[in-house]
Write an enzyme that holds these catalytic residues in place. Structure first.
Site, PDB file in Angstrom:
ATOM      1  N   CYS A  80       0.915  -1.171  -0.059  1.00  0.00           N
ATOM      2  CA  CYS A  80       0.056   0.104   0.074  1.00  0.00           C
ATOM      3  C   CYS A  80       0.841   1.252  -0.261  1.00  0.00           C
ATOM      4  O   CYS A  80       1.665   1.524  -0.647  1.00  0.00           O
ATOM      5  CB  CYS A  80      -0.888   0.019   1.236  1.00  0.00           C
ATOM      6  N   HIS A 122      -3.809  -4.552   0.482  1.00  0.00           N
ATOM      7  CA  HIS A 122      -3.188  -4.997   1.790  1.00  0.00           C
ATOM      8  C   HIS A 122      -3.418  -6.864   2.005  1.00  0.00           C
ATOM      9  O   HIS A 122      -4.527  -7.292   2.631  1.00  0.00           O
ATOM     10  CB  HIS A 122      -4.139  -4.435   2.959  1.00  0.00           C
ATOM     11  N   GLU A 142      -1.984  -8.433   3.970  1.00  0.00           N
ATOM     12  CA  GLU A 142      -1.603  -8.946   5.242  1.00  0.00           C
ATOM     13  C   GLU A 142      -2.738  -8.676   6.519  1.00  0.00           C
ATOM     14  O   GLU A 142      -2.463  -8.954   7.835  1.00  0.00           O
ATOM     15  CB  GLU A 142      -0.384  -8.268   5.826  1.00  0.00           C
TER      16      GLU A 142
END
Length: 226
Positions: A87, A165, A167
């Protein structure tokens, strides 16, 4: 050769790296999480780097740490250190590699499948996007994936940037909501967001097992490129 330690840079003392520490540990790799508020490590001491997200803009020169981090990241790229930008991290990495970052016409928020442009990179998602800015693909990089709203992934040598994202988990999302409720910028977002934060958290919870497996494959690919 796979390193024993990879450094992850977060952009505030309260940021967390989501599922990444556990996923790296599955390969015997320690993820050392360091805040940008701490002194930057010498580039020659780093075997691998992950640059995490931030609610800030990667072109905001008012940020007291931005220019130092950008120059540090350029130095790390000159050394060929394997780097994964996520990001905001993908945007700053783009700048370090000669691209630029700009305010996009439309925010991209939600779970989006990717259009894959390179067969060897088959990570179509869907992934959680939450960004208002976008990057241009660095001049010598290969665009790997995109959506209708923005480039999503690129690779240059041992560096890879991902706008989304992978994660994300609920614990990480909870740090976002705390930020929104405690800052002027965040409060302005909440004034127009309606029930979006609640819906996003529920979706993250429901998708967490599948998303974690998808992120596991990204971690494996990153380590295999080292």
């Amino acid at each position: 050769m796979k390193p024993a330690r990879i450094v992850a840079i977060v952009h505030s003392d309260t940021d967390v790296p989501g599922s990444l520490p556990e996923l790296f540990s599955e390969h015997g790799v320690e993820l050392e999480v360091r805040s940008i508020t701490r002194p930057l490590l010498a580039p020659e001491s780093i075997d691998g780097l992950v640059v995490m997200g931030s609610p800030e803009s990667a072109y905001d020169t008012r940020l007291p740490w931005l220019e130092a981090e950008l120059q540090w990241l350029k130095d790390i790229q000159h050394r060929g250190v394997p780097t994964w930008g996520i990001c905001f991290g993908s945007q700053l990495l783009s700048r370090a590699l000669g691209g630029r970052v700009y305010r996009n016409n439309t925010a991209e928020i939600g779970w989006t499948p990717l259009e894959i442009l390179e067969r060897e990179w088959a990570h179509s998602g869907p992934w959680l996007n939450f960004h208002f800015d976008a990057f241009t693909v660095p001049p010598e990089a290969t665009l790997l994936a995109r959506t209708d709203l923005a480039p999503q992934a690129y690779r240059q040598g041992k560096a890879i940037g991902m706008q989304f994202h992978p994660e994300i988990d609920t614990a990480m999302f909870d740090t976002w909501t705390r930020y929104w409720s405690s800052t002027d910028e965040g409060k302005r977002f909440l004034e127009t967001a309606g029930d979006l934060p609640e819906r996003m958290r529920a979706e993250i919870h429901d998708r967490q097992p599948a998303n974690r497996q998808n992120c596991r494959l990204l971690v494996k690919d990153f380590l295999n490129q080292m």
